[in-house]
Design an enzyme around this catalytic site. Structure first.
Site, PDB file in Angstrom:
ATOM      1  N   ASN A  99     -38.602   1.043 -36.031  1.00  0.00           N
ATOM      2  CA  ASN A  99     -37.532   1.128 -35.037  1.00  0.00           C
ATOM      3  C   ASN A  99     -36.993  -0.249 -34.678  1.00  0.00           C
ATOM      4  OD1 ASN A  99     -38.202   3.765 -35.153  1.00  0.00           O
ATOM      5  ND2 ASN A  99     -39.249   3.844 -33.185  1.00  0.00           N
ATOM      6  N   VAL A 100     -35.707  -0.268 -34.349  1.00  0.00           N
ATOM      7  CA  VAL A 100     -35.058  -1.534 -33.990  1.00  0.00           C
ATOM      8  C   VAL A 100     -34.735  -1.571 -32.499  1.00  0.00           C
ATOM      9  CG1 VAL A 100     -34.076  -1.838 -36.311  1.00  0.00           C
ATOM     10  CG2 VAL A 100     -32.740  -0.610 -34.569  1.00  0.00           C
ATOM     11  N   HIS A 116     -37.947  -3.253 -39.749  1.00  0.00           N
ATOM     12  CA  HIS A 116     -36.499  -3.145 -39.990  1.00  0.00           C
ATOM     13  C   HIS A 116     -35.668  -4.014 -39.057  1.00  0.00           C
ATOM     14  CE1 HIS A 116     -37.273   0.989 -42.081  1.00  0.00           C
ATOM     15  NE2 HIS A 116     -37.588  -0.033 -42.828  1.00  0.00           N
ATOM     16  N   CYS A 144     -20.461 -17.838 -36.947  1.00  0.00           N
ATOM     17  CA  CYS A 144     -21.498 -18.861 -36.774  1.00  0.00           C
ATOM     18  C   CYS A 144     -20.880 -20.226 -36.472  1.00  0.00           C
ATOM     19  CB  CYS A 144     -22.340 -18.929 -38.048  1.00  0.00           C
ATOM     20  SG  CYS A 144     -23.558 -20.229 -38.055  1.00  0.00           S
ATOM     21  N   GLY A 184     -44.065  10.061 -35.745  1.00  0.00           N
ATOM     22  CA  GLY A 184     -42.614  10.212 -35.596  1.00  0.00           C
ATOM     23  C   GLY A 184     -41.794   9.580 -36.699  1.00  0.00           C
ATOM     24  N   THR A 185     -42.314   9.630 -37.907  1.00  0.00           N
ATOM     25  CA  THR A 185     -41.499   9.154 -39.037  1.00  0.00           C
ATOM     26  C   THR A 185     -41.428  10.241 -40.106  1.00  0.00           C
ATOM     27  OG1 THR A 185     -41.243   7.502 -40.788  1.00  0.00           O
ATOM     28  CG2 THR A 185     -43.507   7.891 -40.023  1.00  0.00           C
ATOM     29  N   PRO A 211     -43.737  16.828 -35.041  1.00  0.00           N
ATOM     30  CA  PRO A 211     -43.514  18.275 -34.887  1.00  0.00           C
ATOM     31  C   PRO A 211     -43.144  18.958 -36.208  1.00  0.00           C
ATOM     32  CG  PRO A 211     -42.033  17.001 -33.453  1.00  0.00           C
ATOM     33  CD  PRO A 211     -42.754  16.014 -34.327  1.00  0.00           C
TER      34      PRO A 211
HETATM   35  P1  OAD Z   1     -36.184   9.869 -39.288  1.00  0.00           P
HETATM   36  O1  OAD Z   1     -35.012  10.269 -38.474  1.00  0.00           O
HETATM   37  O2  OAD Z   1     -36.048   9.931 -40.767  1.00  0.00           O
HETATM   38  O3  OAD Z   1     -37.440  10.765 -38.893  1.00  0.00           O
HETATM   39  C1  OAD Z   1     -37.802  10.993 -37.562  1.00  0.00           C
HETATM   40  C2  OAD Z   1     -39.061  11.825 -37.555  1.00  0.00           C
HETATM   41  O4  OAD Z   1     -39.463  11.993 -36.207  1.00  0.00           O
HETATM   42  C3  OAD Z   1     -38.902  13.231 -38.145  1.00  0.00           C
HETATM   43  O5  OAD Z   1     -39.934  13.484 -39.063  1.00  0.00           O
HETATM   44  C4  OAD Z   1     -39.034  14.152 -36.920  1.00  0.00           C
HETATM   45  O6  OAD Z   1     -39.663  15.397 -37.229  1.00  0.00           O
HETATM   46  C5  OAD Z   1     -39.901  13.311 -36.016  1.00  0.00           C
HETATM   47  N1  OAD Z   1     -39.776  13.606 -34.578  1.00  0.00           N
HETATM   48  C6  OAD Z   1     -38.707  14.073 -33.900  1.00  0.00           C
HETATM   49  N2  OAD Z   1     -38.969  14.173 -32.580  1.00  0.00           N
HETATM   50  C7  OAD Z   1     -40.250  13.754 -32.417  1.00  0.00           C
HETATM   51  C8  OAD Z   1     -41.124  13.592 -31.301  1.00  0.00           C
HETATM   52  N3  OAD Z   1     -40.732  13.910 -30.055  1.00  0.00           N
HETATM   53  N4  OAD Z   1     -42.384  13.133 -31.520  1.00  0.00           N
HETATM   54  C9  OAD Z   1     -42.795  12.804 -32.765  1.00  0.00           C
HETATM   55  N5  OAD Z   1     -42.014  12.931 -33.855  1.00  0.00           N
HETATM   56  C10 OAD Z   1     -40.763  13.385 -33.695  1.00  0.00           C
HETATM   57  O7  OAD Z   1     -36.614   8.405 -38.805  1.00  0.00           O
HETATM   58  P2  OAD Z   1     -37.520   7.312 -39.531  1.00  0.00           P
HETATM   59  O8  OAD Z   1     -38.640   7.940 -40.270  1.00  0.00           O
HETATM   60  O9  OAD Z   1     -37.831   6.298 -38.516  1.00  0.00           O
HETATM   61  O10 OAD Z   1     -33.844   2.550 -41.464  1.00  0.00           O
HETATM   62  O11 OAD Z   1     -36.484   6.716 -40.565  1.00  0.00           O
HETATM   63  C11 OAD Z   1     -36.843   5.620 -41.358  1.00  0.00           C
HETATM   64  C12 OAD Z   1     -35.685   4.679 -41.513  1.00  0.00           C
HETATM   65  O12 OAD Z   1     -34.546   5.374 -42.007  1.00  0.00           O
HETATM   66  C13 OAD Z   1     -35.185   4.068 -40.215  1.00  0.00           C
HETATM   67  O13 OAD Z   1     -35.924   2.940 -39.802  1.00  0.00           O
HETATM   68  C14 OAD Z   1     -33.794   3.675 -40.567  1.00  0.00           C
HETATM   69  C15 OAD Z   1     -33.363   4.928 -41.295  1.00  0.00           C
HETATM   70  O14 OAD Z   1     -32.317   4.789 -42.186  1.00  0.00           O
HETATM   71  C16 OAD Z   1     -33.097   1.474 -41.249  1.00  0.00           C
HETATM   72  O15 OAD Z   1     -32.319   1.388 -40.325  1.00  0.00           O
HETATM   73  C17 OAD Z   1     -33.318   0.362 -42.229  1.00  0.00           C
HETATM   74 ZN    ZN Z   2     -24.249 -19.937 -40.282  1.00  0.00          ZN
END
Ligand code: OAD
Ligand code: ZN
Length: 247
Positions: A99-100, A116, A144, A184-185, A211
């Site tokens: 997360n950012v 990220h 810049c 949560g990924t 979930p």
């Molecule tokens: P995703 O949006 O791909 O996945 C989010 C996950 O969180 C899913 O599996 C959901 O089921 C789960 N989820 C939703 N609500 C939840 C809760 N309350 N508790 C726990 N889990 C829950 O997000 P990321 O896996 O973070 O990259 O995505 C990875 C990367 O893809 C991000 O960092 C971003 C994106 O493109 C960049 O920006 C470089």
């Molecule tokens: Zn510069």
């Protein structure tokens, strides 16, 4: 199942947690791939790539300004706070986040590997100089002062490498993990998604908190089909209770 995990965590030397957008969902930050996910409504190649920034910096800045405003209005939720508690009670603890949004930091976690980047930091595309929010005017494609290059948000875009030091450290910590929590990924974006797999190969107990099922679900030793903001406080409170009753 929770009792067994608590037992394991009591004897854990190295605890590593990987978080994704799901941990911030209960704070009101949209995820990327869920039903309401950002990538259902927006095209990443038009907003989150260097090509997009070169072709239309204004649009990319507008998108990041919108997300900054959105994130600026939210607060950490009980899941973030539970992880900062866990950092205090664990022997060795590493938080790796995709997360950012800076919410782990706001919740008090100290050791964070941000894979990220961070949406509140900025950098020059020409000379890599870093700029804080106060240094720039994000409404006017900032430039810049040192080299005249365009300034961009310091986040990792599609097709870009992660900071080599950060990802190397993340691999190193994952290899050392006794317990690895994937929280949560969706576990589809690499190299982040390979960290739990590496941890498991190095004998960690792999725990998933989500979930929805993910590509990790079958590999995990424990899967908790739960929201992180509900599950993590419960886990940490059980751990603390056991620690106090045992001392
Ligand atoms: P995703 O949006 O791909 O996945 C989010 C996950 O969180 C899913 O599996 C959901 O089921 C789960 N989820 C939703 N609500 C939840 C809760 N309350 N508790 C726990 N889990 C829950 O997000 P990321 O896996 O973070 O990259 O995505 C990875 C990367 O893809 C991000 O960092 C971003 C994106 O493109 C960049 O920006 C470089
Ligand atoms: Zn510069």
């Amino acid at each position: 199942m929770l009792d067994r995990l608590v037992d394991l965590m009591l004897n854990c030397r190295n605890c590593v947690v990987l978080t994704g957008a799901g941990i911030s969902a209960e704070s009101g930050v949209p995820t990327f791939r869920g039903k309401e996910g950002l990538w259902r409504k927006f095209r990443p190649e038009e907003l989150a790539t260097m090509e997009a920034f070169v072709a239309n910096s204004k649009l990319v800045w507008e998108w990041y300004n919108w997300r900054r405003t959105l994130m600026g209005e939210v607060k950490p939720n009980p899941g973030h706070y539970a992880l900062s508690e866990l950092e205090k009670i664990a022997e060795n603890f590493t938080l790796i986040t995709q997360n950012v949004d800076g919410l782990h930091h706001m919740a008090g976690t100290e050791q964070i590997l941000e894979l990220h980047g961070n949406i509140y930091r900025n950098k020059c595309v020409g000379c890599d100089s870093q700029f804080s929010e106060e240094d720039i005017d994000p409404d006017n494609i900032p430039v810049c002062p040192k080299c005249g290059g365009k300034i961009r948000p310091d986040v990792v875009w599609f097709g870009e490498m992660l900071d080599p030091e950060v990802i190397q450290e993340a691999y190193h910590r994952s290899e050392q993990a006794d317990i690895f929590l994937s929280v949560g990924t969706s576990a589809v974006i690499h190299p982040a998604a390979s960290l739990p797999v590496v941890a498991k190969q190095y004998q960690a107990t792999l725990v998933e908190i989500n979930p929805e099922p993910t590509p990790l679900t079958d590999l995990a030793d424990f899967c908790f089909t739960a929201k992180s903001g509900e599950f993590l406080p419960e886990l940490v409170s059980r751990l603390k209770d056991t620690l106090t009753s045992g001392s």
